[in-house]
Design an enzyme around this catalytic site. Sequence first.
Site, mmCIF file in Angstrom:
data_model
loop_
_atom_site.group_PDB
_atom_site.id
_atom_site.type_symbol
_atom_site.label_atom_id
_atom_site.label_comp_id
_atom_site.label_asym_id
_atom_site.label_seq_id
_atom_site.Cartn_x
_atom_site.Cartn_y
_atom_site.Cartn_z
ATOM 1 N N HIS A 14 0.648 -1.102 -0.149
ATOM 2 C CA HIS A 14 0.173 -0.050 0.022
ATOM 3 C C HIS A 14 1.050 1.256 0.187
ATOM 4 C CE1 HIS A 14 -3.080 2.896 1.223
ATOM 5 N NE2 HIS A 14 -2.133 3.491 2.163
ATOM 6 N N ASP A 47 6.010 21.830 -26.489
ATOM 7 C CA ASP A 47 5.977 20.537 -25.976
ATOM 8 C C ASP A 47 7.229 20.572 -24.823
ATOM 9 O OD1 ASP A 47 6.108 17.653 -25.644
ATOM 10 O OD2 ASP A 47 5.214 17.495 -27.395
ATOM 11 N N TRP A 89 7.161 -0.142 3.881
ATOM 12 C CA TRP A 89 7.621 0.780 2.624
ATOM 13 C C TRP A 89 8.912 1.521 3.054
ATOM 14 C CZ3 TRP A 89 8.800 5.585 1.372
ATOM 15 C CH2 TRP A 89 8.770 6.844 2.206
ATOM 16 N N SER A 95 12.897 6.191 -14.157
ATOM 17 C CA SER A 95 11.882 7.084 -14.675
ATOM 18 C C SER A 95 11.525 8.393 -13.922
ATOM 19 C CB SER A 95 10.577 6.164 -14.434
ATOM 20 O OG SER A 95 9.390 6.914 -14.328
ATOM 21 N N SER A 96 11.636 8.418 -12.540
ATOM 22 C CA SER A 96 11.744 9.727 -11.976
ATOM 23 C C SER A 96 12.937 10.748 -12.469
ATOM 24 C CB SER A 96 11.884 9.682 -10.525
ATOM 25 O OG SER A 96 10.563 8.936 -9.911
ATOM 26 N N HIS A 138 13.370 11.851 3.429
ATOM 27 C CA HIS A 138 12.598 13.381 3.823
ATOM 28 C C HIS A 138 12.558 14.243 2.578
ATOM 29 C CE1 HIS A 138 10.745 15.455 6.717
ATOM 30 N NE2 HIS A 138 10.826 16.369 5.926
ATOM 31 N N GLU A 155 12.138 13.325 -0.375
ATOM 32 C CA GLU A 155 11.067 12.533 -0.982
ATOM 33 C C GLU A 155 9.642 13.107 -0.509
ATOM 34 O OE1 GLU A 155 10.509 10.447 -3.404
ATOM 35 O OE2 GLU A 155 8.527 9.801 -3.203
ATOM 36 N N TYR A 211 8.839 16.108 0.542
ATOM 37 C CA TYR A 211 8.700 17.387 0.001
ATOM 38 C C TYR A 211 8.474 17.251 -1.736
ATOM 39 C CZ TYR A 211 9.701 18.984 4.746
ATOM 40 O OH TYR A 211 9.415 18.976 6.003
ATOM 41 N N SER A 253 -1.488 27.360 -5.274
ATOM 42 C CA SER A 253 -1.127 28.615 -5.209
ATOM 43 C C SER A 253 -1.759 29.261 -6.536
ATOM 44 C CB SER A 253 0.252 29.015 -5.219
ATOM 45 O OG SER A 253 0.766 28.338 -3.999
ATOM 46 N N HIS A 292 15.218 13.094 12.033
ATOM 47 C CA HIS A 292 14.127 13.045 12.826
ATOM 48 C C HIS A 292 12.986 12.074 12.857
ATOM 49 C CE1 HIS A 292 11.889 15.818 9.596
ATOM 50 N NE2 HIS A 292 11.330 14.624 9.683
ATOM 51 N N HIS A 293 13.388 10.991 11.744
ATOM 52 C CA HIS A 293 12.527 10.090 11.718
ATOM 53 C C HIS A 293 13.278 8.749 12.524
ATOM 54 C CE1 HIS A 293 10.185 11.166 8.145
ATOM 55 N NE2 HIS A 293 11.566 11.784 7.915
ATOM 56 N N THR A 340 6.958 27.085 5.911
ATOM 57 C CA THR A 340 5.751 26.449 5.840
ATOM 58 C C THR A 340 4.471 27.307 6.223
ATOM 59 O OG1 THR A 340 6.618 24.398 6.250
ATOM 60 C CG2 THR A 340 4.202 24.258 5.831
ATOM 61 N N LYS A 387 3.739 30.133 3.690
ATOM 62 C CA LYS A 387 2.954 29.465 2.658
ATOM 63 C C LYS A 387 1.286 29.775 3.198
ATOM 64 C CE LYS A 387 5.635 26.935 -0.436
ATOM 65 N NZ LYS A 387 5.084 27.707 -1.363
ATOM 66 N N ARG A 437 1.629 1.100 15.171
ATOM 67 C CA ARG A 437 1.571 1.265 13.685
ATOM 68 C C ARG A 437 2.029 -0.332 13.284
ATOM 69 N NH1 ARG A 437 6.091 4.848 10.459
ATOM 70 N NH2 ARG A 437 4.696 3.873 8.685
#
Lengths: 370, 534
Positions: free
Chosen positions: B78, B107, B143, B171-172, B255, B257, B259, B270, B304-305, B330, B333, B452
């Site tokens: 998932h 294009d 994951w 690909s990315s 991390h 990722e 963002y 925006s 921080h993870h 943040t 924004k 979790r």
Amino acid sequence: MRRNGRVLLLAGLFYAPLVSADWQINLIEGATEISRSVYNLHMVIFYICVAIAVVVFGVMFWSIFWHRKSRGAKAAHFHESTWVEIAWTIVPVIILVSMAVPASTTLIQMYDKNNAELDIQITGYQWKWRYQYLNQDIDFFSSLATPQEQIINEQIKGDNYLLEVDKPLVIPAGKKVRFLLTSNDVIHSWWVPALAVKKDAIPGFVNESWTLVDEPGIYRGQCAELCGRDHGFMPIVVEVKSPEDYQLWVAEQANLKVAEQQSAQKEWSQAELMIRGEEVYKASCAACHQFEGQGIPGIFPALAGSPLMSGDSAEHVDAVLHGRSGTAMQAFAEQLNTVDLAAVITYERNAWGNQGGAVTVQQITELLKE
Amino acid sequence: MGSLEQTVHSTDHHGPAKGITRWLYTTNHKDIGTLYLLFSLTMFFVGGCMALTIRAELFQPGLQLIMPEFFNQMTTMHGLIMVFGAVMPAFVGLANWMIPMMVGSPDMALPRMNNWSFWILPFAFVMMLSTLLMEGGAPNFGWTFYAPLSTTYAPPSVTYFIFAVHMMGISSIMGAINVIATILNMRAPGMKLMDMPLFVWTWLITAFLLIAVMPVLAGVVTMMLMDIHFGTSFFDAAGGGDPVLFQHVFWFFGHPEVYIMILPAFGIVSEIIPTFARKRLFGYTSMVYATGSIAILSFIVWAHHMFTVGLPLAGELFFMYTTMLIAVPTGVKVFNWVATMFRGSMTFETPMLFSLAFVVLFTIGGFSGLMLAIAPADFQYHDTYFVVAHFHYVLVPGSIFSIMAAAYYWLPKWTGHMYNEAMGKLHFWLSFIGVNITFFPMHFLGLAGMPRRIPDYALQFADFNMVATFGAFLFGFSQLIFVYNVISCARSGKKATARVWEGSHGLEWTLPSPPPYHSFTEPPVFTNPHRENS
């Protein structure tokens, strides 16, 4: 019997949520000075967030309500104001600093591991905990005590469903206890919310943590890091005893040790070993090899019908005693006493249609001496 | 010179090819954008079915529907499918569709590579999903695939997972290179960097993040591959390695990722809020700088993870402070969006509703993020449902709501038809209610102590789990309304004008709806109405 099971199952489905409804929505204050300061920190940050939310969402909903086109609002033309933009950068910084100060103080307190009166090594295993009291002859495993029947909804679930163990960790109240955490296989995480202790148990490394509980009591927790199939089934129970009761418990452990040695001297018949072996198998082996010995294809090998169970016992005994390196098979010589080892091997060799014959307690004792 | 003219001429008659080859061989940014978006929608439903399987099992305590080993495969797949298959391709699809039209180019800069970067994805995901049928099952280590659970103790299918991750990474990276090349080289004459729409700006910064961190992800899975098959010990203490090294490398990717999955969302919101507030964005410049600051900070907060892995005190403090600092840009924004709405003239079409919900619910996710940043408090929150609530608040009503908002906002431009507004609003309200019923109670569960990634739980967690499962099914099935609305909008509906919305602004609205196959064959002359010296 089947019918009964179904009725029980249905009863269990509806019974459990109704009686246990307590809708707890917040952290507990816990049982230690540290856990209380963590709780206070949590509440302070929470209220700051609520206050900011009220202001920001207040302005937003004010605009949504009053400045809508359907009320005839005409759009203003202002944009970019250096003063406003500096203000909404500086004010959050000030709020953050005011949060960082108490947070740092608590963190520094948590990292002060000096002057512990008792050291306990905690080792994570898939899926149980081992507690070794350093410089004392106390060393035991602690695993889930909830019966399988409750998990698969054949029995009504008990009050401490999934949060109960066969042998809890026992520590004295009012004394600083240091935990040295490590792991035998994958990463686990030892977490007891009431103590505000959560520390990863990492194979090959030792982490430190500590607690000082004021009042005797029973505190429950769980493994917090995904550690494989039964990650959800390796709870932690800490029993905090008054110093006097703690001393009695320590003495009792020595007596148990003697009793265990005596039972290894006794003659055990195969029938007795089979009965005891089944219990040991359920507690220590069934999580991987499954209750009917069928294993899980591709992950955990089946024991029912396995040639290892009916062939030469030496190889089977070796696998159980010393594990299989590079696999999830653990070394059980350190986990089980000689009687339990003989019993479980005998059980595996003769259950589910296997015909491997018995292994005696004496054989195991001899092997362990080598 | 002659040959160039010939090429230009031949493209004039050159519409889309017929049949399946249009999609297989296409180098057109709109076709590729459509492919990305359809792929993302498919993966959203595949990952969603897995989420509903998880929620169904967690409806009540006890094991009812699936066994723990399959539960772990579901949580893992998932997460991977939603992150790499649903959210990221959706943003790339939007970039493909919108960036050339927003910067006034015909294009993307590298159209053939564009085709390749899309067509890698279906293969990568077929391979990843095929692991569900393999002996030993699909990846079951979460994951985040922490070693050694994902190396020594992993099922054999982990090798296929590693290869699939490599393909997604390629690909990315190609997608990101294309975005950067397009934005830097193909802007209409007169469009300076500080004139670009914010969606273009946020994607430019996102693309740099992708190029910076996807190789790190490739590195970490390669180290796993070496440990599993070639006898190295990067993550095995017995051979002199360190399992925590895995987490450092993974989160150095992980991390930024996070963002990558939210910055384009900021860009979308925006664009939409000024349109429906009929008022220009309050602080364009500060929005650009805030996005840049968030991107730079994302490289120095990764641990921080990992507050509970036993970092030294100085490390904990450093990562706590840097993480708290992210709240500043943040906040800028969020304040900007609110200031844009203030004294505007607002209407509430479906894209605006999704954007408003984004602002509120993403901010709630931001608040719980701030709480998680406080290291000592994180010892209580870490790896509980509080974290699950936090990142689902920033990803579902954050990233995914912004993607929904973008789809409704630009659908009339893409198809030439208006979508059904009443059905759009119904979709919004059911999703909004469903999302909150699903994820808000998870805050309570986490604080009450539920870890979790567990297939079964203690009885005190029963009530809120039941509530969350109801919400999840409501949210999941509401998405079928979206599918119906999109399909019927593509087929028929009221003709859309070129501007579509009263308050729309930007080059994409100067093209007819639907736009021509090659967006701007003549570069438009761009003048910024807001720039004083233009």
